[in-house]
Design a protein around this motif. Sequence first.
Motif, PDB file in Angstrom:
ATOM      1  N   PHE A  86      -9.034  18.225  24.571  1.00 43.10           N
ATOM      2  CA  PHE A  86      -9.909  17.149  25.065  1.00 43.10           C
ATOM      3  C   PHE A  86     -11.228  17.703  25.601  1.00 43.10           C
ATOM      4  CE2 PHE A  86      -5.952  14.493  26.351  1.00 43.10           C
ATOM      5  CZ  PHE A  86      -5.709  14.235  25.018  1.00 43.10           C
ATOM      6  N   ILE A  87     -11.363  19.015  25.558  1.00 44.57           N
ATOM      7  CA  ILE A  87     -12.549  19.633  26.146  1.00 44.57           C
ATOM      8  C   ILE A  87     -13.777  19.367  25.280  1.00 44.57           C
ATOM      9  CG2 ILE A  87     -13.598  21.894  26.655  1.00 44.57           C
ATOM     10  CD1 ILE A  87     -10.837  22.746  27.698  1.00 44.57           C
ATOM     11  N   GLY A  88     -14.887  19.062  25.958  1.00 44.04           N
ATOM     12  CA  GLY A  88     -16.115  18.765  25.256  1.00 44.04           C
ATOM     13  C   GLY A  88     -17.057  19.940  25.242  1.00 44.04           C
ATOM     14  N   ALA A 146     -15.099   7.745  27.441  1.00 47.69           N
ATOM     15  CA  ALA A 146     -15.403   6.416  26.894  1.00 47.69           C
ATOM     16  C   ALA A 146     -14.129   5.717  26.434  1.00 47.69           C
ATOM     17  CB  ALA A 146     -16.398   6.552  25.730  1.00 47.69           C
ATOM     18  N   SER A 147     -13.233   6.476  25.799  1.00 44.76           N
ATOM     19  CA  SER A 147     -12.002   5.887  25.270  1.00 44.76           C
ATOM     20  C   SER A 147     -11.130   5.319  26.382  1.00 44.76           C
ATOM     21  CB  SER A 147     -11.210   6.949  24.502  1.00 44.76           C
ATOM     22  OG  SER A 147     -11.951   7.433  23.400  1.00 44.76           O
ATOM     23  N   HIS A 168     -14.427  15.781  27.332  1.00 47.75           N
ATOM     24  CA  HIS A 168     -15.442  15.274  26.409  1.00 47.75           C
ATOM     25  C   HIS A 168     -15.822  13.834  26.783  1.00 47.75           C
ATOM     26  CE1 HIS A 168     -17.279  13.952  22.642  1.00 47.75           C
ATOM     27  NE2 HIS A 168     -17.356  15.228  22.293  1.00 47.75           N
ATOM     28  N   GLY A 169     -17.107  13.530  26.664  1.00 53.83           N
ATOM     29  CA  GLY A 169     -17.562  12.177  26.962  1.00 53.83           C
ATOM     30  C   GLY A 169     -16.881  11.103  26.133  1.00 53.83           C
ATOM     31  N   GLY A 170     -16.437  11.452  24.931  1.00 53.57           N
ATOM     32  CA  GLY A 170     -15.734  10.487  24.086  1.00 53.57           C
ATOM     33  C   GLY A 170     -14.350  10.138  24.625  1.00 53.57           C
ATOM     34  N   VAL A 171     -13.687  11.121  25.246  1.00 50.93           N
ATOM     35  CA  VAL A 171     -12.387  10.836  25.885  1.00 50.93           C
ATOM     36  C   VAL A 171     -12.602   9.890  27.063  1.00 50.93           C
ATOM     37  CG1 VAL A 171     -10.379  11.837  27.029  1.00 50.93           C
ATOM     38  CG2 VAL A 171     -11.519  13.105  25.193  1.00 50.93           C
ATOM     39  N   ASP A 213     -12.622   2.212  27.980  1.00 50.49           N
ATOM     40  CA  ASP A 213     -12.510   1.035  27.110  1.00 50.49           C
ATOM     41  C   ASP A 213     -11.077   0.495  27.113  1.00 50.49           C
ATOM     42  OD1 ASP A 213     -13.208  -0.924  25.212  1.00 50.49           O
ATOM     43  OD2 ASP A 213     -12.884   0.417  23.531  1.00 50.49           O
ATOM     44  N   LEU A 257      -4.045  10.377  22.354  1.00 50.61           N
ATOM     45  CA  LEU A 257      -4.595  10.920  23.599  1.00 50.61           C
ATOM     46  C   LEU A 257      -3.540  10.991  24.715  1.00 50.61           C
ATOM     47  CD1 LEU A 257      -8.134   9.213  23.786  1.00 50.61           C
ATOM     48  CD2 LEU A 257      -7.505  11.381  22.731  1.00 50.61           C
TER      49      LEU A 257
END
Lengths: 155, 155, 155, 155
Positions: B50-52, B65-66, B60-63, B69, B29
């Motif tokens: 990285f686009i959701g 979250a990453s 993206h929501g996963g990026v 964290d 990332l």
Amino acid sequence: MTEKKISKEHIQELILHFFRELVPFNNLLGIQVDSSTESSKASIKMKPEFIGNSAHNILHGGVIASILDIAGGLVAIMNTSEELENKDPNYIHKRLTTMSTIDMRIDYLLPGRGQDFIATARVIRRGSKIAVTRMELHNEKNEQIALGTATYLVG
Amino acid sequence: MTEKKISKEHIQELILHFFRELVPFNNLLGIQVDSSTESSKASIKMKPEFIGNSAHNILHGGVIASILDIAGGLVAIMNTSEELENKDPNYIHKRLTTMSTIDMRIDYLLPGRGQDFIATARVIRRGSKIAVTRMELHNEKNEQIALGTATYLVG
Amino acid sequence: MTEKKISKEHIQELILHFFRELVPFNNLLGIQVDSSTESSKASIKMKPEFIGNSAHNILHGGVIASILDIAGGLVAIMNTSEELENKDPNYIHKRLTTMSTIDMRIDYLLPGRGQDFIATARVIRRGSKIAVTRMELHNEKNEQIALGTATYLVG
Amino acid sequence: MTEKKISKEHIQELILHFFRELVPFNNLLGIQVDSSTESSKASIKMKPEFIGNSAHNILHGGVIASILDIAGGLVAIMNTSEELENKDPNYIHKRLTTMSTIDMRIDYLLPGRGQDFIATARVIRRGSKIAVTRMELHNEKNEQIALGTATYLVG
């Protein structure tokens, strides 16, 4: 206004197409998805670049969060396909592209060891504007790696 | 047992080295990190992959979250550096490589629009085994995109 | 140090006694509890003073949070009874009275209508220091009112 | 349809009246509330029946969850008062009595010791249907006991 009708089956194909082709981050991770209106699956294969901890070769928590969100979001919007049936195409497009995650909780239960991971999701609350989904992540030995709950804006 | 002492400054360097070099997913990332014992920063630049949501060009929501964290986990473990001072190197290595995320909640407040995103994290509860952190994600206009809370096993 | 041994069955009785008699707030609400090491139940009867919304006669969200936390905490500590077996009574007392909730998420799925509500809980992650539990609340028609996840410090 | 106009100030009074008089569980706990459209306060005095752990005389986690939910829900609905101005009284009544908590996360930071506890809440996300609030609980020494985040359906 045209008289063109859009069946719920066609809407479901549009949603799956959107998640498969128009979400670049899913493609970066190589996530495969499928879904009915009631439950979804998202799968991912371990790759070296997904590792979060080189000492233990386990999946990064961010990858886990990503795949859980994808599975949850997919079934949340698939669940609306019946009510979108025969609506105006522009309205359908707007609904599909404006859904968003409001919040998500992830519980990490076991270290993310394995080669193949499958996230499953189902809808546990469905209102006109909001869907809440439960998600689980298992590896190829069927060990449960993580548990998630997410709230989506779908209306 | 050698007499070699390991200062807390050296432990902090080890932790930062671990997060910068030994977390392959951070490298995928392109996440940059820095941290004191009290607060951390993690930054990421928008890239097309990285686009959701291709309709809106948002992260993206996963990026999200990453990166939350990563920022939370970093400050959680940095916060333990004082108590690790002068401990046996093998013990220190074990502590640093066995920390894990127990759970995380993310609230998505605004669509992830922007070019540069910075996550900040601080410790809000610190016990001998557990740290709880609060994280925020802002874009380059200082708009708050997301809020997070996570619980880490650090002992 | 005495040689007195304390069996796990006796420890389980102590835990149930603690939850039934020594938690004044449980008594204020009239909550009844039972538990094995694997799953627990907590039940409550609707009373006018538990109503959260006079327009709809539904259970207050705080009552729901309370009973879910009680069910989760009970099974989390019952789950430790085997490892406490034959330990020193003072140590056992300390362990039982220092357990605490680290965090809890509640998802409210349906309005809390009904006369009898039962919370059930089970342990989904168990480490030496931490237990994570999943809880559900149903009414007498077996409608699921709420879902919870909580993390407890048990060691 | 009458021409009667309802000012936002009057709507705010109605909301405060509702929370003060028409929520029986708030009265059982003796919770006092006040709120602007931006932030709310809810306060409670320690009583023996609120104790969760007789060994330590600390507030039960369910009481903490209750007061955080009350503070969050109050500011979430107060925040809608401007858009309800001059709407039909029946519509206003329906909006006020159908708001509900979708989900809540509580982080317990310190044992609930003290005599006077104050929860504060503010809105961190506001859409046409959803509000997200952040809540904090402090004791009379200004020690932070707990942190909360909740999502409310307000539209």
